[in-house]
Scaffold this motif. Structure first.
Motif, PDB file in Angstrom:
ATOM      1  N   ASP A  28       4.024  -9.011   8.451  1.00  0.00           N
ATOM      2  CA  ASP A  28       5.382  -9.438   8.774  1.00  0.00           C
ATOM      3  C   ASP A  28       5.428  -9.919  10.221  1.00  0.00           C
ATOM      4  N   VAL A  42       4.055  -5.299  10.142  1.00  0.00           N
ATOM      5  CA  VAL A  42       3.789  -4.462   8.971  1.00  0.00           C
ATOM      6  C   VAL A  42       3.195  -5.312   7.856  1.00  0.00           C
ATOM      7  N   SER A  97       2.278  -5.580   3.692  1.00  0.00           N
ATOM      8  CA  SER A  97       2.770  -5.044   2.429  1.00  0.00           C
ATOM      9  C   SER A  97       2.037  -5.700   1.265  1.00  0.00           C
ATOM     10  N   PHE A 156       3.792  -0.429   2.072  1.00  0.00           N
ATOM     11  CA  PHE A 156       3.910  -0.960   3.429  1.00  0.00           C
ATOM     12  C   PHE A 156       3.050  -0.116   4.366  1.00  0.00           C
ATOM     13  N   TYR A 215      13.023  -4.904   1.636  1.00  0.00           N
ATOM     14  CA  TYR A 215      11.854  -5.375   2.387  1.00  0.00           C
ATOM     15  C   TYR A 215      12.117  -5.275   3.893  1.00  0.00           C
ATOM     16  N   ASN A 236      10.243  -2.493   6.296  1.00  0.00           N
ATOM     17  CA  ASN A 236       9.418  -3.006   7.393  1.00  0.00           C
ATOM     18  C   ASN A 236       9.814  -2.359   8.707  1.00  0.00           C
ATOM     19  N   SER A 289       7.416   0.381  10.734  1.00  0.00           N
ATOM     20  CA  SER A 289       6.965   0.012  12.071  1.00  0.00           C
ATOM     21  C   SER A 289       7.363   1.055  13.104  1.00  0.00           C
TER      22      SER A 289
END
Length: 325
Positions: free
Chosen positions: A40, A45, A47, A63, A96, A100, A104
């Motif tokens: 991401d 992150v 996934s 994740f 999502y 994330n 994180s």
């Protein structure tokens, strides 16, 4: 047949779902599905999607944050999304974004379980899926699990396994943590913590600020009768009303600590019953630690609907702190 004619609706929960005579289903509140991402750009992150079971069909999105080294071990969050057992997906864009951020900041691995929805699959199917998903995660603690995901197998810290969920997912969390306390998990894994935001609890008689007039037509009543039409005990089934007569003792909750959050202006009237649940846990003899977090001026799931608001930041940061400790 004239294709221009509007399809006939045979059942609906207004603004949420329509079921048509031809068997098609329209879920009006579903948010867009997004794919996993190798990294991401905002959080770093990673996934990916995995299949847990083919029959029944259960999948998950995993994740993982940026790792400091190949041997790093991280706490695990098994996440159960909301949607009242009949809409939404673990693969939606707002889940999502939410996961994330949490992964994180809390520096954890998250596994979002994609369980089956009603009316295609009435309860208890979805709850059983959620239990199977947690069992699958716990299997990774063993030396030779039947199937192993490298992120969980190499980097999962099975001394710090959490479960969490929002709204209907909060109801899932209660039922799963009770089942863990009664049945145990593979490999002797024990749940460390459980959090639930604005959990879906209800009963056959109004409580607190729940509506007296039209109680049977309230959203929480209608939904339960829709997603579990054969429910033993109806609205007082212990899965929905864990404080009702005959429900298993909350002293059997299978984790060490819990966080329950409520919204003071919850338009689904879920606030007072969740506070009762919190108070009932404290009085049950359960040996763990439980905390209540409230935003008095906010609505149901404000942190999902308005994730950039100050109130959302306060709640999400409290969840992150809970997962860090």
């Amino acid at each position: 047949m004239d294709s221009t004619k509007e399809k006939e609706v045979v059942y609906e929960i207004p603004t949420f779902i329509k079921i048509y005579r031809d068997g098609s289903i329209e879920r009006l509140r579903d948010t867009p599905i997004v794919p996993p991402c190798p990294e991401d750009p905002k959080t770093g992150v990673s996934s990916k999607d995995v299949i847990i079971s083919v029959k029944p069909s259960i999948s998950a999105r995993i994740f993982i944050p940026k790792l400091k080294n190949e041997n790093q071990k991280l706490p695990i969050l098994v996440y159960y999304r909301g949607g009242a057992y009949f809409f939404e997906s673990a693969f939606s864009n707002h889940h999502y974004r939410y996961l994330n951020h949490i992964v994180s900041e809390a520096n954890i691995i998250a596994v979002a379980i994609e369980y089956r929805n009603a009316p295609e699959h009435f309860l208890p199917a979805g709850l059983n899926d959620c239990w199977v998903g947690l069992q699958w995660v716990a299997l990774h603690s063993m030396k030779s699990p039947p199937s192993i995901d490298p992120w969980l197998g190499r980097h999962g810290n099975f001394e710090k396994v959490f479960i969490g969920g929002d709204s209907g997912g909060g109801n899932v969390v209660h039922n799963i943590v009770m089942r863990a306390g009664l049945e145990g998990l593979p490999g002797g894994v024990r749940l460390y913590g459980a959090y639930m935001n604005h959990p879906y609890f209800w009963g056959s008689k109004p409580y607190g600020r729940e509506p007296v007039d039209g109680f049977e037509d309230a959203y929480a009543s209608v939904v339960w009768n829709f997603v579990y039409p054969s429910s033993p005990g109806g609205l007082d089934n212990p899965m929905l009303n864990p404080m009702g007569d005959g429900a298993p003792s909350l002293a059997r909750l299978g984790c060490v600590k819990m966080l329950i959050s409520v919204a003071g202006k919850d338009f689904l009237y879920l606030r007072d019953r969740a506070v009762l649940y919190y108070e009932s846990i404290k009085q049950s003899g359960w040996k763990g630690e439980v905390e209540l977090f409230e935003e008095e001026e906010e609505e149901h799931c404000y942190h999902m609907n308005f994730p950039d608001s100050d109130a959302a930041h306060r709640l999400i940061n409290r969840v992150i702190q809970f997962l860090r400790n």
